[in-house]
Design a protein around this motif. Structure first.
Motif, PDB file in Angstrom:
ATOM      1  N   UNK A 228       0.826  -1.208   0.000  1.00 36.30           N
ATOM      2  CA  UNK A 228       0.000   0.000   0.000  1.00 36.30           C
ATOM      3  C   UNK A 228       0.863   1.262   0.000  1.00 36.30           C
ATOM      4  N   UNK A 229       0.380   2.273  -0.711  1.00 37.19           N
ATOM      5  CA  UNK A 229       1.033   3.583  -0.724  1.00 37.19           C
ATOM      6  C   UNK A 229       0.263   4.471   0.250  1.00 37.19           C
ATOM      7  N   UNK A 230       0.957   5.034   1.230  1.00 39.02           N
ATOM      8  CA  UNK A 230       0.288   5.719   2.337  1.00 39.02           C
ATOM      9  C   UNK A 230       0.784   7.157   2.465  1.00 39.02           C
ATOM     10  N   UNK A 231      -0.131   8.083   2.737  1.00 39.25           N
ATOM     11  CA  UNK A 231       0.232   9.469   3.005  1.00 39.25           C
ATOM     12  C   UNK A 231       0.050  10.366   1.804  1.00 39.25           C
ATOM     13  N   UNK A 232      -0.242  11.650   2.084  1.00 36.68           N
ATOM     14  CA  UNK A 232      -0.572  12.604   1.029  1.00 36.68           C
ATOM     15  C   UNK A 232       0.500  12.694  -0.053  1.00 36.68           C
ATOM     16  N   UNK A 233       1.730  12.949   0.347  1.00 33.62           N
ATOM     17  CA  UNK A 233       2.780  13.170  -0.640  1.00 33.62           C
ATOM     18  C   UNK A 233       3.054  11.924  -1.473  1.00 33.62           C
ATOM     19  N   UNK A 234       3.174  10.771  -0.793  1.00 35.20           N
ATOM     20  CA  UNK A 234       3.463   9.530  -1.512  1.00 35.20           C
ATOM     21  C   UNK A 234       2.339   9.177  -2.482  1.00 35.20           C
ATOM     22  N   UNK A 235       1.085   9.331  -2.022  1.00 33.56           N
ATOM     23  CA  UNK A 235      -0.055   9.000  -2.874  1.00 33.56           C
ATOM     24  C   UNK A 235      -0.136   9.947  -4.066  1.00 33.56           C
ATOM     25  N   UNK A 236       0.074  11.240  -3.830  1.00 35.59           N
ATOM     26  CA  UNK A 236       0.006  12.201  -4.926  1.00 35.59           C
ATOM     27  C   UNK A 236       1.047  11.884  -5.999  1.00 35.59           C
ATOM     28  N   UNK A 237       2.273  11.588  -5.582  1.00 31.30           N
ATOM     29  CA  UNK A 237       3.317  11.259  -6.557  1.00 31.30           C
ATOM     30  C   UNK A 237       2.983   9.976  -7.301  1.00 31.30           C
ATOM     31  N   UNK A 238       2.434   9.010  -6.567  1.00 32.97           N
ATOM     32  CA  UNK A 238       2.072   7.741  -7.185  1.00 32.97           C
ATOM     33  C   UNK A 238       1.005   7.946  -8.259  1.00 32.97           C
ATOM     34  N   UNK A 239      -0.017   8.741  -7.943  1.00 36.00           N
ATOM     35  CA  UNK A 239      -1.109   8.968  -8.891  1.00 36.00           C
ATOM     36  C   UNK A 239      -0.642   9.764 -10.100  1.00 36.00           C
ATOM     37  N   UNK A 240       0.222  10.742  -9.873  1.00 40.78           N
ATOM     38  CA  UNK A 240       0.771  11.495 -10.999  1.00 40.78           C
ATOM     39  C   UNK A 240       1.587  10.582 -11.912  1.00 40.78           C
ATOM     40  N   UNK A 241       2.275   9.622 -11.306  1.00 41.86           N
ATOM     41  CA  UNK A 241       3.050   8.674 -12.101  1.00 41.86           C
ATOM     42  C   UNK A 241       2.166   7.822 -12.980  1.00 41.86           C
ATOM     43  N   UNK A 242       1.006   7.420 -12.459  1.00 44.20           N
ATOM     44  CA  UNK A 242       0.065   6.636 -13.267  1.00 44.20           C
ATOM     45  C   UNK A 242      -0.445   7.462 -14.444  1.00 44.20           C
ATOM     46  N   UNK A 243      -0.766   8.748 -14.187  1.00 48.62           N
ATOM     47  CA  UNK A 243      -1.233   9.612 -15.264  1.00 48.62           C
ATOM     48  C   UNK A 243      -0.168   9.748 -16.357  1.00 48.62           C
ATOM     49  N   UNK A 244       1.095   9.844 -15.942  1.00 49.66           N
ATOM     50  CA  UNK A 244       2.190   9.920 -16.905  1.00 49.66           C
ATOM     51  C   UNK A 244       2.273   8.643 -17.737  1.00 49.66           C
ATOM     52  N   UNK A 245       2.033   7.513 -17.075  1.00 47.21           N
ATOM     53  CA  UNK A 245       2.066   6.238 -17.788  1.00 47.21           C
ATOM     54  C   UNK A 245       0.984   6.184 -18.867  1.00 47.21           C
ATOM     55  N   UNK A 246      -0.223   6.674 -18.535  1.00 49.48           N
ATOM     56  CA  UNK A 246      -1.292   6.683 -19.531  1.00 49.48           C
ATOM     57  C   UNK A 246      -0.949   7.601 -20.700  1.00 49.48           C
ATOM     58  N   UNK A 247      -0.295   8.733 -20.402  1.00 43.01           N
ATOM     59  CA  UNK A 247       0.118   9.645 -21.473  1.00 43.01           C
ATOM     60  C   UNK A 247       1.105   8.947 -22.407  1.00 43.01           C
ATOM     61  N   UNK A 248       1.979   8.129 -21.825  1.00 42.83           N
ATOM     62  CA  UNK A 248       2.944   7.386 -22.635  1.00 42.83           C
ATOM     63  C   UNK A 248       2.227   6.361 -23.511  1.00 42.83           C
ATOM     64  N   UNK A 249       1.187   5.705 -22.972  1.00 35.74           N
ATOM     65  CA  UNK A 249       0.398   4.767 -23.767  1.00 35.74           C
ATOM     66  C   UNK A 249      -0.163   5.460 -25.006  1.00 35.74           C
ATOM     67  N   UNK A 250      -0.707   6.676 -24.790  1.00 38.04           N
ATOM     68  CA  UNK A 250      -1.319   7.413 -25.896  1.00 38.04           C
ATOM     69  C   UNK A 250      -0.266   7.752 -26.941  1.00 38.04           C
ATOM     70  N   UNK A 251       0.910   8.175 -26.476  1.00 34.59           N
ATOM     71  CA  UNK A 251       2.005   8.486 -27.400  1.00 34.59           C
ATOM     72  C   UNK A 251       2.387   7.261 -28.227  1.00 34.59           C
TER      73      UNK A 251
END
Length: 316
Positions: A228-251
């Protein structure tokens, strides 16, 4: 005076079973937390029903719920052994419940919606023994009497009451509540998705509870966080990383489509990501009473997405 028992032919028996199929699936899913296993259990219940002596069955509904519950308990005991070797966090299988859109799957075709079907509650119920869980489900979700449950489980009423007391003690303080309507849920999901995709962490942090957690289930089949990813900062970075991954899929030319469902997955607002019209991920948002997100349940294991696959190929 003796009650006349039904003398059905096979077609009438099949109709009687189908009349109760939704209830049986709802019971089995809550006991198991696994949609695919619940469907298997209901199929086994059908085999038992089709081989039954209908003339000896006074109450078909009670007979079918009893058979289904006992089969589900047996299946749960086997599944607990399998779960010991599961890779990473284990989550219940998400399932469609309802949606505000007229074209969305109807709850009548899935599971009866209440708080015992939320992923958060199903996860809490994993701490119960199979018998405790069955008693809790039958009493809390379906309001069966202690006498009825005792007959179904071949236990005394006193034993059933004791099982329920223990089960309630485990889940009482953790029982999720749903103070928000679908419009507010949809708004939170939209803001969550926009914040993740927009790349600005500030609006995302406003949506997250201080103790927010992301629990990802890839089952060792696909890439997912193994803890599990816990805490505001860790979760925010994790979610931003997923969004970046989806952007790479589109590319890379992958057709990514994302849908928001205000209460369509286990009664919670959810974001469903598709890759080339196949369900890739389900993000279910467990909300605190203040409307902030306290848990993101991220299901990626393709073997556990059968409960949402009917959306595949739908228009965005």
């Amino acid at each position: 005076m003796e009650q006349d028992l039904p003398t059905w032919d096979d077609a009438e028996a099949a109709e009687a079973f189908n009349d109760h199929r939704r209830l049986l699936t709802s019971v089995a899913y809550r006991v198991l937390g696994r949609w695919s296993d619940a469907e298997d259990v209901v199929q086994d219940a059908w085999l038992r029903w089709s081989a039954a002596d209908y003339a000896s069955v006074e109450d078909p509904k009670a007979f079918l719920v009893t058979v289904t519950t006992r089969l589900a308990i047996d299946q749960l005991r086997k599944a607990q052994t399998r779960k010991e070797s599961y890779v990473g966090p284990w989550l219940p299988e998400p399932v469609l419940t309802r949606d505000g859109a007229d074209s969305a799957p109807d709850a009548a075709d899935r599971v009866v919606l209440d708080d015992t079907v939320s992923l958060a509650m199903l996860l809490v119920m994993e701490t119960l023994s199979p018998l405790e869980r069955a008693v809790f489900v039958l009493r809390e979700a379906f309001d069966y009497s202690f006498a009825e449950i005792a007959a179904m489980l071949d236990r005394t009423e006193a034993a059933v009451r004791q099982l329920l007391v223990r089960a309630r003690a485990h889940v009482h303080d953790k029982r999720p509540r749903y103070p928000l309507d679908d419009v507010k849920r949809h708004g939170i999901a939209e803001r969550f998705l926009a914040a993740c995709v927009g790349g600005d962490v500030a609006p995302l942090l406003e949506l997250l509870s201080p103790e927010v957690t992301v629990i990802s289930d890839g089952g060792g089949v696909v890439t997912a966080a193994t803890r599990p990813v816990v805490g505001l900062d860790h979760v925010a970075r994790f979610l931003m990383g997923i969004a970046t991954k989806y952007a790479k899929y589109i590319e890379d030319g992958v057709n990514i489509r994302i849908e928001i469902s205000p209460a369509g997955v286990n009664g919670d607002p959810a974001i469903i990501a598709f890759a080339d019209d196949k369900v890739l991920y389900v993000y279910s948002l467990d909300l605190a009473e203040d409307g902030r997100i306290r848990t993101v349940f991220a299901m990626a294991n393709p073997e556990k997405l059968s409960g949402v696959r009917e959306l595949e190929g739908d228009a965005g």
